[in-house]
Design a protein around this motif. Structure first.
Motif, mmCIF file in Angstrom:
data_model
loop_
_atom_site.group_PDB
_atom_site.id
_atom_site.type_symbol
_atom_site.label_atom_id
_atom_site.label_comp_id
_atom_site.label_asym_id
_atom_site.label_seq_id
_atom_site.Cartn_x
_atom_site.Cartn_y
_atom_site.Cartn_z
ATOM 1 N N LYS A 163 -62.365 -3.040 -128.026
ATOM 2 C CA LYS A 163 -63.472 -2.594 -127.178
ATOM 3 C C LYS A 163 -64.344 -3.808 -126.833
ATOM 4 O O LYS A 163 -65.059 -4.326 -127.686
ATOM 5 C CB LYS A 163 -64.272 -1.504 -127.886
ATOM 6 C CG LYS A 163 -63.425 -0.270 -128.173
ATOM 7 C CD LYS A 163 -64.065 0.634 -129.203
ATOM 8 C CE LYS A 163 -63.079 1.723 -129.628
ATOM 9 N NZ LYS A 163 -61.893 1.157 -130.320
ATOM 10 N N VAL B 13 -70.065 0.388 -116.221
ATOM 11 C CA VAL B 13 -69.048 1.188 -115.524
ATOM 12 C C VAL B 13 -69.000 0.783 -114.054
ATOM 13 O O VAL B 13 -67.913 0.593 -113.477
ATOM 14 C CB VAL B 13 -69.347 2.693 -115.662
ATOM 15 C CG1 VAL B 13 -68.424 3.513 -114.755
ATOM 16 C CG2 VAL B 13 -69.176 3.141 -117.110
ATOM 17 N N VAL C 162 -61.252 3.688 -113.874
ATOM 18 C CA VAL C 162 -62.238 4.127 -114.855
ATOM 19 C C VAL C 162 -61.573 4.788 -116.054
ATOM 20 O O VAL C 162 -62.065 4.675 -117.184
ATOM 21 C CB VAL C 162 -63.270 5.071 -114.206
ATOM 22 C CG1 VAL C 162 -62.642 6.412 -113.806
ATOM 23 C CG2 VAL C 162 -64.456 5.295 -115.134
ATOM 24 N N ASN C 163 -60.428 5.439 -115.854
ATOM 25 C CA ASN C 163 -59.742 6.072 -116.975
ATOM 26 C C ASN C 163 -59.069 5.057 -117.892
ATOM 27 O O ASN C 163 -58.731 5.381 -119.028
ATOM 28 C CB ASN C 163 -58.696 7.060 -116.454
ATOM 29 C CG ASN C 163 -59.326 8.283 -115.819
ATOM 30 O OD1 ASN C 163 -60.193 8.913 -116.403
ATOM 31 N ND2 ASN C 163 -58.908 8.596 -114.600
ATOM 32 N N ALA D 30 -62.879 2.569 -119.188
ATOM 33 C CA ALA D 30 -64.004 3.248 -119.840
ATOM 34 C C ALA D 30 -63.777 3.497 -121.328
ATOM 35 O O ALA D 30 -64.733 3.407 -122.117
ATOM 36 C CB ALA D 30 -64.329 4.555 -119.116
ATOM 37 N N LEU E 183 -65.353 0.957 -123.662
ATOM 38 C CA LEU E 183 -66.794 0.863 -123.861
ATOM 39 C C LEU E 183 -67.175 1.662 -125.102
ATOM 40 O O LEU E 183 -66.728 2.791 -125.291
ATOM 41 C CB LEU E 183 -67.546 1.435 -122.647
ATOM 42 C CG LEU E 183 -67.260 0.809 -121.280
ATOM 43 C CD1 LEU E 183 -68.048 1.534 -120.203
ATOM 44 C CD2 LEU E 183 -67.614 -0.668 -121.286
ATOM 45 N N TRP F 213 -73.316 11.279 -121.422
ATOM 46 C CA TRP F 213 -72.269 10.323 -121.046
ATOM 47 C C TRP F 213 -71.067 11.056 -120.456
ATOM 48 O O TRP F 213 -70.532 10.653 -119.417
ATOM 49 C CB TRP F 213 -71.853 9.501 -122.258
ATOM 50 C CG TRP F 213 -70.849 8.438 -121.946
ATOM 51 C CD1 TRP F 213 -69.514 8.461 -122.227
ATOM 52 C CD2 TRP F 213 -71.091 7.190 -121.277
ATOM 53 N NE1 TRP F 213 -68.916 7.295 -121.790
ATOM 54 C CE2 TRP F 213 -69.857 6.508 -121.205
ATOM 55 C CE3 TRP F 213 -72.221 6.586 -120.750
ATOM 56 C CZ2 TRP F 213 -69.724 5.250 -120.620
ATOM 57 C CZ3 TRP F 213 -72.095 5.336 -120.161
ATOM 58 C CH2 TRP F 213 -70.860 4.682 -120.095
ATOM 59 N N MET G 2 -69.886 10.464 -116.640
ATOM 60 C CA MET G 2 -68.570 9.864 -116.432
ATOM 61 C C MET G 2 -67.691 10.763 -115.576
ATOM 62 O O MET G 2 -66.943 10.289 -114.715
ATOM 63 C CB MET G 2 -67.899 9.582 -117.781
ATOM 64 C CG MET G 2 -68.565 8.467 -118.588
ATOM 65 S SD MET G 2 -68.683 6.905 -117.696
ATOM 66 C CE MET G 2 -66.957 6.503 -117.529
ATOM 67 N N TYR H 16 -68.898 9.184 -111.950
ATOM 68 C CA TYR H 16 -67.958 8.058 -111.864
ATOM 69 C C TYR H 16 -66.493 8.487 -111.795
ATOM 70 O O TYR H 16 -65.611 7.630 -111.730
ATOM 71 C CB TYR H 16 -68.192 7.104 -113.030
ATOM 72 C CG TYR H 16 -69.585 6.509 -112.994
ATOM 73 C CD1 TYR H 16 -69.982 5.695 -111.940
ATOM 74 C CD2 TYR H 16 -70.520 6.797 -113.983
ATOM 75 C CE1 TYR H 16 -71.265 5.162 -111.884
ATOM 76 C CE2 TYR H 16 -71.805 6.259 -113.939
ATOM 77 C CZ TYR H 16 -72.174 5.451 -112.890
ATOM 78 O OH TYR H 16 -73.442 4.924 -112.833
ATOM 79 N N ALA I 114 -64.327 10.015 -113.884
ATOM 80 C CA ALA I 114 -63.384 9.955 -115.010
ATOM 81 C C ALA I 114 -62.754 11.332 -115.216
ATOM 82 O O ALA I 114 -63.455 12.345 -115.270
ATOM 83 C CB ALA I 114 -64.098 9.503 -116.274
ATOM 84 N N ALA J 92 -61.964 8.766 -121.438
ATOM 85 C CA ALA J 92 -62.891 8.064 -120.554
ATOM 86 C C ALA J 92 -64.261 8.738 -120.532
ATOM 87 O O ALA J 92 -65.240 8.137 -120.108
ATOM 88 C CB ALA J 92 -62.325 7.993 -119.141
ATOM 89 N N GLN J 93 -64.337 9.981 -120.992
ATOM 90 C CA GLN J 93 -65.604 10.708 -121.047
ATOM 91 C C GLN J 93 -66.239 10.658 -122.435
ATOM 92 O O GLN J 93 -67.394 11.047 -122.603
ATOM 93 C CB GLN J 93 -65.375 12.174 -120.655
ATOM 94 C CG GLN J 93 -64.883 12.372 -119.235
ATOM 95 C CD GLN J 93 -64.402 13.785 -118.971
ATOM 96 O OE1 GLN J 93 -64.594 14.692 -119.780
ATOM 97 N NE2 GLN J 93 -63.764 13.992 -117.824
#
Length: 557
Positions: A227, A258, A268-269, A272, A275, A299, A303, A307, A309, A314-315
């Motif tokens: 990460k 992001v 993003v998948n 993310a 993170l 979050w 997400m 964004y 996701a 990713a979420q």
């Protein structure tokens, strides 16, 4: 939510729980009473608004990321440690791992945090005093000597020079023969919070974001489990922010990263899940639990809805917690054991993924071996003796906790809007950069810190041993001191390494790194080559300072 929807949700949860791995452990009370892995609304009863609470392992993840809670896997005991030189800190790491610690967390000294070598004139008197001194990859070899980096997750708390320090870690792993693609851990890297709270930056925000974007790309493609960004609210809270400010500023910073990843064309998948987050566990027990639960919910929603996701991972908001250093007192320091235990329990009931517990003497000095062991044992007592690992989100459905969760979430959403309104293009990033530029974040935190300090002085807020119950029979603690000999030996070692290395190779690697910085190419491979040649941290950072300049905070009154 009506009763049928709740029943369908419980069935979904049960199916996931049945398929999931569970630890072989005793899930009964101290008296031997069997407890369910999860509790929720009574069968056949409607619960208005239950979709905001939900089930563990299911959007919006208020109740946790996994259907099993800690029955599947307990949190990682990750004690933060670093002092003196690499040899001394390596000994402390082996003590932590030998006593049951599940991962390492590296504290660096101030020169390292500022990208300076130990023999830099500005490092005088600071080498090894608030963390370990790391000047080159050779120090990383010693720091992790006898510790298999492919098997131990390693967190590193550093932001300004995070990328070159990470490259030194990779070189040390290479020298161990590790498969770099299998490394697991976390690098803090979060530069936004430096401008907001901690003040350990090197360059203007844009060059730092360039490096962070390069690191995100490199890890996504080459080290998928690692990460590369731990978005830190801890330092924001320690600077005096409220719980809602800590939550909102931290998540806003995360949204900014992001947006950075999306601007690089990353999926993003894919990026993310790389993170993670780092929160403070302060002493107001229920407020902290509510903060952690609200963080996951916010979050996940942003997400998915903002964004785009689509995957659960990713979420997910995965987070490390450290108990509040600012809550520790120099007066009656043994009381800090109690504070730390309460704070740790709030993090656990809030569903933390890993945890550091502060030592009782950290307000006075670096922890001794004995106080570090007490801090570690605090987590182990909570894990092994209290039953808090038996049930997922045991406070879910509590009227008080759910109301606090909703309230903190609403306060955070209002702050997000204020941040967006400061920007020029509707993005969170634009609002963050403007807030940094005009000092808005620091001003807001200062106001909160002032209000709390006034409440302490007026006696409306109370701290045992400080403004109430001040009598004591306790004696002064024996504290740990780092010898100035550490600095002299580190400087001598660094200068010997400079003499023994191939200077032409170092010069060529540094030149190549600067050349790459003038292009759109990823800088991590060139920086890795510089670290392999034993370029020092100060040399790498100074080469980039010469290219990019340094950031100086504007004077404000």
């Amino acid at each position: 939510m009506d009763a049928d929807e709740i029943a369908a949700g419980r069935e979904r949860w049960q199916q996931r729980y049945d398929k999931a791995h569970k630890r072989h452990a005793d899930f009964t009370t101290l008296s031997g009473v069997e407890v369910e892995p999860l509790y929720g609304p009574a069968e056949g009863v409607a619960y208005p608004g239950f979709e905001r609470i939900g089930w563990p392992g299911e959007f919006p993840f208020t109740r946790g990321l996994y259907p099993t809670g800690y029955r599947g896997r307990t949190w990682t005991i990750r004690q933060f440690a670093g002092f003196g030189n690499a040899v001394q800190t390596n000994e402390r790491y082996k003590l932590i791992l030998g006593a049951g610690g599940g991962g390492l967390s590296v504290a660096f000294d101030m020169p390292t945090l500022m990208g300076r070598d130990s023999d830099d004139g500005r490092s005088l008197g600071e080498v090894g005093h608030c963390g370990v001194a790391i000047d080159s990859a050779a120090d990383m070899d010693v720091l992790f000597g006898g510790i298999d980096l492919q098997k131990v997750t390693t967190s590193m708390t550093i932001s300004g020079p995070a990328v070159p320090v990470f490259c030194m870690y990779l070189v040390a792993a290479e020298r161990q023969g590790a498969d770099l693609s299998k490394l697991d851990g976390t690098l803090q890297t979060d530069i936004f919070k430096e401008y907001i709270a901690q003040k350990e930056w090197l360059f203007d925000p844009e060059p730092h974001l360039r490096l962070i974007g390069d690191l995100m790309e490199y890890c996504a493609h080459n080290i998928p489990k690692y990460k590369p960004l731990s978005v830190s609210g801890y330092h924001i809270r320690e600077a005096g922010a409220t719980a809602a400010q800590e939550l909102a500023y931290t998540l806003a910073d995360g949204f900014g990263y992001v947006e950075l990843g999306l601007s690089r064309g990353l999926d993003v998948n894919v990026f993310a899940p790389g993170l993670s987050f780092f929160f403070d566990a302060h002493v107001d027990f229920f407020e902290e639990i509510a903060k952690f639960r609200a963080a996951r919910r916010i979050w996940a929603r942003w997400m998915r809805d903002v964004y785009g996701a689509t995957s659960d991972k990713a979420q997910w908001l995965r987070f490390h917690t450290q108990t509040a250093g600012v809550s520790l007192t120099a007066q009656q320091p043994v009381n800090n054991v109690v504070r730390t235990a309460v704070e740790a329990l709030s993090a656990i009931l809030g569903g933390t993924n890993s945890l550091h517990t502060n030592a009782l003497d950290e307000t006075l000095a670096l922890p001794t071996d004995e106080s570090a062991e007490i801090a570690l044992r605090t987590q182990q007592v909570l894990m092994e003796e209290t039953g808090v690992v038996n049930v997922a989100d045991p406070l879910g459905g509590s009227w008080y906790v759910e109301a606090l969760t909703d309230k903190i979430e609403a306060e955070a959403e209002a702050i997000f809007q204020r941040i967006k309104d400061r920007g020029t293009d509707g993005t969170i990033t634009s609002g963050i950069l403007r807030g940094i530029e005009d000092g808005w974040f620091t001003s807001e935190i200062a106001d909160s810190a002032y209000i709390y300090q006034r409440a302490l002085e007026d006696g409306h807020k109370r701290i045992v041993g400080v403004n109430c119950h001040t009598g004591t029979i306790a004696k002064d603690l024996e504290i740990m001191r780092v010898s100035h000999e550490v600095e002299r030996e580190q400087v001598k070692l660094l200068q010997a390494r400079r003499t023994d290395r191939d200077q032409a190779a170092v010069d060529a690697a540094l030149k190549k790194m600067v050349d790459v910085s003038r292009t759109d190419a990823n800088m991590v491979p060139a920086m890795l080559d510089a670290c392999r040649a034993e370029a020092t941290l100060g040399e790498i950072c100074d080469a980039l300072r010469a290219e990019w300049g340094v950031y100086r905070e504007p004077a404000r009154f």
